[in-house]
Write an enzyme that holds these catalytic residues in place. Structure first.
Site, PDB file in Angstrom:
ATOM      1  N   ASP A  31    -122.919 -23.986 -28.718  1.00 57.11           N
ATOM      2  CA  ASP A  31    -123.299 -25.207 -29.248  1.00 57.11           C
ATOM      3  C   ASP A  31    -123.982 -25.797 -28.318  1.00 57.11           C
ATOM      4  O   ASP A  31    -124.708 -26.869 -28.715  1.00 57.11           O
ATOM      5  CB  ASP A  31    -121.852 -26.013 -29.546  1.00 57.11           C
ATOM      6  CG  ASP A  31    -120.775 -25.702 -30.634  1.00 57.11           C
ATOM      7  OD1 ASP A  31    -121.618 -24.780 -31.317  1.00 57.11           O
ATOM      8  OD2 ASP A  31    -119.895 -25.977 -30.821  1.00 57.11           O
ATOM      9  N   LEU A  81    -123.846 -21.324 -69.337  1.00 59.14           N
ATOM     10  CA  LEU A  81    -123.183 -20.104 -69.539  1.00 59.14           C
ATOM     11  C   LEU A  81    -122.185 -20.077 -70.750  1.00 59.14           C
ATOM     12  O   LEU A  81    -121.462 -20.960 -70.720  1.00 59.14           O
ATOM     13  CB  LEU A  81    -122.828 -19.050 -68.401  1.00 59.14           C
ATOM     14  CG  LEU A  81    -123.515 -19.087 -67.486  1.00 59.14           C
ATOM     15  CD1 LEU A  81    -123.100 -18.247 -66.360  1.00 59.14           C
ATOM     16  CD2 LEU A  81    -124.987 -18.031 -67.928  1.00 59.14           C
ATOM     17  N   GLU A 112    -121.476 -11.127 -60.665  1.00 56.66           N
ATOM     18  CA  GLU A 112    -121.201 -11.985 -59.446  1.00 56.66           C
ATOM     19  C   GLU A 112    -120.262 -12.936 -59.601  1.00 56.66           C
ATOM     20  O   GLU A 112    -119.625 -13.114 -60.533  1.00 56.66           O
ATOM     21  CB  GLU A 112    -122.483 -12.894 -59.548  1.00 56.66           C
ATOM     22  CG  GLU A 112    -123.879 -12.349 -59.180  1.00 56.66           C
ATOM     23  CD  GLU A 112    -125.138 -13.224 -59.496  1.00 56.66           C
ATOM     24  OE1 GLU A 112    -124.676 -14.623 -59.296  1.00 56.66           O
ATOM     25  OE2 GLU A 112    -125.963 -12.729 -59.956  1.00 56.66           O
ATOM     26  N   LYS A 114    -118.003 -16.305 -59.903  1.00 59.43           N
ATOM     27  CA  LYS A 114    -118.629 -17.643 -60.400  1.00 59.43           C
ATOM     28  C   LYS A 114    -118.016 -18.809 -59.510  1.00 59.43           C
ATOM     29  O   LYS A 114    -116.666 -18.792 -59.643  1.00 59.43           O
ATOM     30  CB  LYS A 114    -118.033 -17.713 -61.945  1.00 59.43           C
ATOM     31  CG  LYS A 114    -118.529 -18.890 -62.600  1.00 59.43           C
ATOM     32  CD  LYS A 114    -118.189 -18.994 -64.047  1.00 59.43           C
ATOM     33  CE  LYS A 114    -118.810 -20.097 -64.817  1.00 59.43           C
ATOM     34  NZ  LYS A 114    -118.350 -21.394 -64.256  1.00 59.43           N
ATOM     35  N   ASP A 116    -117.131 -22.060 -57.904  1.00 59.57           N
ATOM     36  CA  ASP A 116    -116.526 -23.198 -58.842  1.00 59.57           C
ATOM     37  C   ASP A 116    -117.059 -24.688 -57.862  1.00 59.57           C
ATOM     38  O   ASP A 116    -116.287 -25.082 -57.205  1.00 59.57           O
ATOM     39  CB  ASP A 116    -114.962 -23.375 -58.584  1.00 59.57           C
ATOM     40  CG  ASP A 116    -114.395 -24.321 -59.809  1.00 59.57           C
ATOM     41  OD1 ASP A 116    -115.346 -24.827 -60.754  1.00 59.57           O
ATOM     42  OD2 ASP A 116    -113.458 -24.466 -59.826  1.00 59.57           O
ATOM     43  N   ARG A 135    -127.929 -30.791 -62.099  1.00 57.69           N
ATOM     44  CA  ARG A 135    -128.073 -30.269 -63.385  1.00 57.69           C
ATOM     45  C   ARG A 135    -128.248 -31.339 -64.312  1.00 57.69           C
ATOM     46  O   ARG A 135    -128.996 -31.380 -65.149  1.00 57.69           O
ATOM     47  CB  ARG A 135    -127.016 -29.230 -63.818  1.00 57.69           C
ATOM     48  CG  ARG A 135    -127.163 -28.796 -64.968  1.00 57.69           C
ATOM     49  CD  ARG A 135    -126.067 -27.683 -65.292  1.00 57.69           C
ATOM     50  NE  ARG A 135    -126.207 -27.270 -66.657  1.00 57.69           N
ATOM     51  CZ  ARG A 135    -125.562 -27.741 -67.411  1.00 57.69           C
ATOM     52  NH1 ARG A 135    -124.812 -28.875 -67.731  1.00 57.69           N
ATOM     53  NH2 ARG A 135    -126.029 -27.164 -68.981  1.00 57.69           N
ATOM     54  N   TYR A 225    -128.279 -18.102 -56.428  1.00 57.32           N
ATOM     55  CA  TYR A 225    -128.141 -17.110 -57.245  1.00 57.32           C
ATOM     56  C   TYR A 225    -129.469 -17.034 -58.400  1.00 57.32           C
ATOM     57  O   TYR A 225    -129.223 -16.189 -59.424  1.00 57.32           O
ATOM     58  CB  TYR A 225    -126.757 -17.186 -58.321  1.00 57.32           C
ATOM     59  CG  TYR A 225    -126.529 -18.520 -58.809  1.00 57.32           C
ATOM     60  CD1 TYR A 225    -127.212 -18.981 -59.689  1.00 57.32           C
ATOM     61  CD2 TYR A 225    -125.327 -19.275 -58.438  1.00 57.32           C
ATOM     62  CE1 TYR A 225    -126.825 -20.219 -60.544  1.00 57.32           C
ATOM     63  CE2 TYR A 225    -125.144 -20.553 -59.107  1.00 57.32           C
ATOM     64  CZ  TYR A 225    -125.707 -21.095 -60.044  1.00 57.32           C
ATOM     65  OH  TYR A 225    -125.481 -22.139 -60.841  1.00 57.32           O
ATOM     66  N   LYS A 314    -114.224 -16.115 -67.604  1.00 62.43           N
ATOM     67  CA  LYS A 314    -113.221 -17.155 -66.892  1.00 62.43           C
ATOM     68  C   LYS A 314    -111.862 -16.595 -66.539  1.00 62.43           C
ATOM     69  O   LYS A 314    -111.214 -16.071 -67.396  1.00 62.43           O
ATOM     70  CB  LYS A 314    -113.312 -18.250 -67.680  1.00 62.43           C
ATOM     71  CG  LYS A 314    -114.685 -18.921 -67.762  1.00 62.43           C
ATOM     72  CD  LYS A 314    -115.042 -20.063 -66.956  1.00 62.43           C
ATOM     73  CE  LYS A 314    -114.326 -21.274 -67.530  1.00 62.43           C
ATOM     74  NZ  LYS A 314    -114.827 -22.660 -66.757  1.00 62.43           N
ATOM     75  N   CYS A 408     -81.844 -48.415 -65.000  1.00 67.33           N
ATOM     76  CA  CYS A 408     -82.504 -47.960 -63.653  1.00 67.33           C
ATOM     77  C   CYS A 408     -81.418 -46.992 -62.644  1.00 67.33           C
ATOM     78  O   CYS A 408     -80.424 -47.681 -62.686  1.00 67.33           O
ATOM     79  CB  CYS A 408     -82.918 -49.290 -62.689  1.00 67.33           C
ATOM     80  SG  CYS A 408     -83.570 -48.998 -61.105  1.00 67.33           S
ATOM     81  N   CYS A 411     -80.662 -49.642 -59.404  1.00 66.18           N
ATOM     82  CA  CYS A 411     -79.916 -50.916 -59.827  1.00 66.18           C
ATOM     83  C   CYS A 411     -79.169 -51.089 -61.004  1.00 66.18           C
ATOM     84  O   CYS A 411     -78.544 -52.090 -60.948  1.00 66.18           O
ATOM     85  CB  CYS A 411     -81.049 -52.156 -59.563  1.00 66.18           C
ATOM     86  SG  CYS A 411     -81.969 -52.290 -61.032  1.00 66.18           S
ATOM     87  N   CYS A 426     -88.436 -50.496 -64.459  1.00 69.03           N
ATOM     88  CA  CYS A 426     -87.451 -51.354 -63.961  1.00 69.03           C
ATOM     89  C   CYS A 426     -88.008 -52.823 -63.613  1.00 69.03           C
ATOM     90  O   CYS A 426     -88.694 -52.908 -62.694  1.00 69.03           O
ATOM     91  CB  CYS A 426     -86.675 -50.683 -62.828  1.00 69.03           C
ATOM     92  SG  CYS A 426     -85.685 -51.960 -61.821  1.00 69.03           S
ATOM     93  N   CYS A 431     -84.309 -54.537 -57.259  1.00 64.81           N
ATOM     94  CA  CYS A 431     -83.949 -53.469 -57.225  1.00 64.81           C
ATOM     95  C   CYS A 431     -84.038 -52.607 -55.849  1.00 64.81           C
ATOM     96  O   CYS A 431     -85.141 -52.670 -55.406  1.00 64.81           O
ATOM     97  CB  CYS A 431     -84.595 -52.703 -58.319  1.00 64.81           C
ATOM     98  SG  CYS A 431     -84.654 -50.936 -58.437  1.00 64.81           S
TER      99      CYS A 431
HETATM  100  S1  IVH Z   1    -126.119 -18.340 -63.579  1.00 66.05           S
HETATM  101  C1  IVH Z   1    -129.349 -19.208 -66.496  1.00 66.05           C
HETATM  102  N1  IVH Z   1    -124.496 -17.621 -61.580  1.00 66.05           N
HETATM  103  O1  IVH Z   1    -121.727 -21.590 -63.726  1.00 66.05           O
HETATM  104  C2  IVH Z   1    -128.208 -18.736 -65.780  1.00 66.05           C
HETATM  105  N2  IVH Z   1    -124.160 -19.568 -62.515  1.00 66.05           N
HETATM  106  O2  IVH Z   1    -122.058 -22.701 -67.103  1.00 66.05           O
HETATM  107  C3  IVH Z   1    -127.446 -20.053 -65.052  1.00 66.05           C
HETATM  108  N3  IVH Z   1    -122.212 -20.672 -61.619  1.00 66.05           N
HETATM  109  O3  IVH Z   1    -124.278 -24.044 -64.625  1.00 66.05           O
HETATM  110  C4  IVH Z   1    -126.337 -19.760 -64.324  1.00 66.05           C
HETATM  111  N4  IVH Z   1    -121.609 -19.123 -59.964  1.00 66.05           N
HETATM  112  O4  IVH Z   1    -123.022 -24.118 -62.314  1.00 66.05           O
HETATM  113  C5  IVH Z   1    -124.634 -18.449 -62.436  1.00 66.05           C
HETATM  114  N5  IVH Z   1    -123.176 -16.799 -59.821  1.00 66.05           N
HETATM  115  C6  IVH Z   1    -123.265 -17.446 -60.847  1.00 66.05           C
HETATM  116  C7  IVH Z   1    -122.807 -18.965 -60.877  1.00 66.05           C
HETATM  117  C8  IVH Z   1    -123.172 -19.627 -61.917  1.00 66.05           C
HETATM  118  C9  IVH Z   1    -121.480 -20.474 -60.686  1.00 66.05           C
HETATM  119  C10 IVH Z   1    -121.878 -21.964 -62.437  1.00 66.05           C
HETATM  120  C11 IVH Z   1    -123.175 -22.742 -62.635  1.00 66.05           C
HETATM  121  C12 IVH Z   1    -123.468 -22.800 -64.087  1.00 66.05           C
HETATM  122  C13 IVH Z   1    -122.186 -22.492 -64.613  1.00 66.05           C
HETATM  123  C14 IVH Z   1    -122.092 -21.865 -65.913  1.00 66.05           C
END
Ligand code: IVH
Length: 671
Positions: A31, A81, A112, A114, A116, A135, A225, A314, A408, A411, A426, A431
């Site tokens: 650092d 998606l 890949e 997904k 969050d 977005r 991605y 999902k 209550c 009380c 209450c 109380c």
């Molecule tokens: S691809 C056209 N890859 O999931 C391709 N999305 O409804 C669009 N997300 O809005 C997305 N991980 O916010 C893609 N490895 C991943 C992702 C990913 C998270 C999210 C993204 C997108 C939503 C899909």
């Protein structure tokens, strides 16, 4: 070497170190080395503002707070998606893909994680980040460039030693690592602010903060991605190739993507990650399956909402079964009586759970929840888990529906249910449980912060009848305290000292301590700044209250109702009688004065501020500005073309700072 070259060199080094640290997680320097280079760069840039460029690492946190974000139309819509929750639907997706491609096509998928988080679009021109956009509705989003620049894994300029498309767009997910999420919520809890339900909400909220200096503390991160260009032929032929290219450019790409040669391999990936998911340092909510070949993606195209070449699988929220031992009815400080389920402790999504909220009596009736039931719980959007359903087949014989209390539990007074409210209430102001919770809140850490007066002591004092309102705290006698169990002379003295000291707490703490429903620590600060006294606040009209930043109609209403109550008026009178500060002379009273007692000399041309503006700024922060450098000078604030004063400062060993550095110091202190 001239300054320009040196700046270039440092920028390259810092860019590499950031990449190693934030993208590869393999730092190669300590650092200190990093900080010294950053300081050197800041110093050169302070003396030569013309050398500052948008991609300089010093510019990650820059710009003034904004009131609103500019709307930007995406060059290509940001699609979402379609979701599936089971593997049959995934097989349907695979079938559709094959039907829409020439017969006999060989299809490979990329699986890949997904992430969050929040989708983001990053625009690069000549390798430089020029804009970052949310977005939004997919067609247009908000320009949040200043906030995104604070994310250290986002390259402000991409690696120069790889071939690049001229202009390109990178899409990815901004997310909060679990650790940062927990730290943010811990802090919010301490400050009694509403908690974020999950890392995604916290990430979204952070990106929409109006001050980049606050965003930087949130420790956001990125996974890229998707790469797009205007000239499609610039792209590599497959998604995997493009992901690897993004990596070479210096973007953080999630390392766990996998090329799957069949649907079966994609299922394997899904099953694997469904299990390993809790071990990741960030949240994922599923897996994304994408057709690998770009030519095939192009043939498949997209619907108005989502591409036909990708789908999200999902994960279900984690659920567990456990025994509901007992339902207890808690009385809060505002009188709301809420049912809480006491559970047999069980591990769920990373924590041990022993309680669940039941919200209100309607919820209990709707789900027919009874003591002794086996219940299925999950952590949904809330911090505290909720009961999804009862396993009826496990219900013990002879079980009876839960009785909704009519009195209550503290009380014994009848409970009421407001027409529009689901909650039981209450309405007895005396109380004991309510009184305890109110006084506990009053003395709490973010309120009057009375040392030694914790929950147990408050409860003992209320039970003994020594405390009926918070104001009684200030009329306690030593003998009364010392006579309590486990209290000696010395502890009694300490508590009294803590009580005495709390009389000096600033007004905003007192306002918060009053416990007006919906008025948290932040709102209390705003109210204190606007009204400067409890009296003025008590007289404020609805419109005056609503005009305060952060105060909505419901909060304003709550304040008026609270002050209209004669019991609360009596409380305030008694607090004043006890010697508390109900007014502040001006809103400057509790403003931090980070420069108090410090003498400054300004020299050279400052960026963004004239000398007189800088003088005023320093003075409002408690400092003094003098015209000549002496051994009594604490800081020399140096701008461009600083002359003899700078030399003299160096000779005398006086600290020389740039404006930016000074501003950062102030901000760091204000946190
Ligand atoms: S691809 C056209 N890859 O999931 C391709 N999305 O409804 C669009 N997300 O809005 C997305 N991980 O916010 C893609 N490895 C991943 C992702 C990913 C998270 C999210 C993204 C997108 C939503 C899909």
């Amino acid at each position: 070497m001239d300054e320009k070259q040196r700046v270039q060199e440092i920028k390259e080094l810092l860019r590499r170190y950031d990449y190693e640290y934030y993208v590869l997680a393999q730092p190669s320097v300590d650092d200190y080395t990093y900080d010294m280079l950053m300081k050197e760069l800041e110093a050169i840039e302070a003396a030569h503002p013309e050398l500052i460029t948008a991609d300089s690492p010093t510019q990650r946190v820059s710009g003034q707070p904004v009131k609103s974000f500019e709307t930007v139309v995406h060059s290509r819509p940001m699609l979402s998606l379609s979701n599936t929750y089971n593997q049959n639907e995934l097989a349907d997706f695979d079938r559709r893909v094959r039907e829409n491609l020439p017969p006999g096509s060989y299809v490979e998928y990329v699986a890949e994680l997904k992430i969050d988080g929040v989708a983001i679009s990053l625009l690069y021109e000549q390798g430089m980040l020029v804009r970052a956009v949310t977005r939004g509705d997919g067609i247009q989003g908000d320009d949040i460039t200043a906030n995104v620049k604070t994310i250290r894994s986002v390259p402000l300029r991409v690696a120069t030693d790889v071939s690049l498309p001229k202009n390109f767009e990178v899409r990815g997910e901004v997310y909060l690592p679990k650790q940062s999420f927990e730290a943010i919520n811990r802090k919010r809890q301490e400050e009694e602010e509403a908690l974020f339900a999950n890392p995604r909400n916290a990430a979204a909220g952070s990106l929409k903060l109006q001050d980049a200096r606050l965003v930087v503390q949130r420790k956001l991160a990125l996974f890229a991605y998707y790469l797009l260009t205007d000239a499609e032929e610039e792209l590599k032929p497959s998604h995997v190739d493009n992901l690897n290219w993004l990596k070479e450019m210096g973007f953080p790409v999630n390392p766990y993507f996998r090329l799957c040669r069949s649907l079966a391999e994609a299922f394997e990936f899904i099953n694997e990650w469904e299990v390993k998911r809790p071990d990741l340092p960030y949240e994922i909510d599923g897996v994304v399956i994408k057709v690998n070949t770009l030519a095939q993606q192009k043939i498949l195209g997209a619907t108005a909402k989502s591409p036909r070449w990708a789908i999200a699988y999902k994960f279900k929220a984690e659920q567990v079964e456990t025994l509901l031992r007992k339902v207890v009815w808690q009385v809060g400080r505002t009188g709301a009586v809420t049912p809480v389920a006491e559970l047999e402790p069980v591990a769920l999504a990373g924590t041990t759970v022993s309680r669940a909220t039941l919200h209100n009596p309607d919820e209990i009736e709707r789900k027919d929840i009874r003591e002794g039931d086996t219940v299925v719980i999950e952590k949904g959007g809330d911090i505290i888990p909720k009961i999804i359903r009862v396993q009826l087949e496990n219900r013990p014989t002879g079980s009876r529906p839960l009785a909704i209390p009519s009195k209550c539990p503290s009380c014994g007074q009848p409970l009421t249910r407001m027409e529009e409210e689901a909650a039981l209430r209450c309405s007895n102001p005396n109380c004991p449980e309510q009184v305890m919770r109110r006084i506990e809140h009053f003395a709490g850490r973010n309120a009057m912060d009375i040392e030694g007066l914790g929950t147990a002591l408050v409860e003992a004092l209320v039970e003994k009848g020594l405390l009926k309102t918070a104001a009684d705290i200030y009329f306690l006698h030593k003998e009364e305290l010392a006579a309590l169990e486990r209290m000696g002379d010395k502890s009694a003295d300490n508590v009294l000292a803590g009580i005495e000291k709390s009389k000096e707490q600033p007004l905003h703490r007192l306002i918060f301590a009053l416990g007006i429903p919906f008025i948290g620590a932040t709102a209390s600060k705003m109210l204190s700044k606007t009204f400067h006294s409890v009296w003025a606040l008590s007289r404020a009209k609805q419109e005056e209250l609503e005009a305060v930043e952060g105060i909505g109609a419901k909060m304003a209403e709550s304040i008026r109702t609270w002050f209209a109550n004669p019991l609360n008026q009596a409380l305030i009178n008694k607090l004043e009688h006890a010697g508390l500060q109900l007014e502040e002379e001006s809103n400057d009273m509790d403003r931090p004065l980070p420069f108090a007692g410090k003498t400054f000399v300004i020299t050279g041309t400052l960026p963004r501020m004239s000398r007189s503006e800088a003088t005023e700024w320093i003075e409002t922060l408690g400092g003094k500005v003098s015209s000549s450098v002496s051994s009594k000078t604490d800081f020399v604030l140096a701008g461009e073309n600083a002359g003899s004063k700078l030399d003299k400062a160096r000779k005398l060993g006086v600290v020389v700072v740039g404006l930016k550095e000074l501003e950062e110091k102030v901000n760091a202190k204000e946190e």
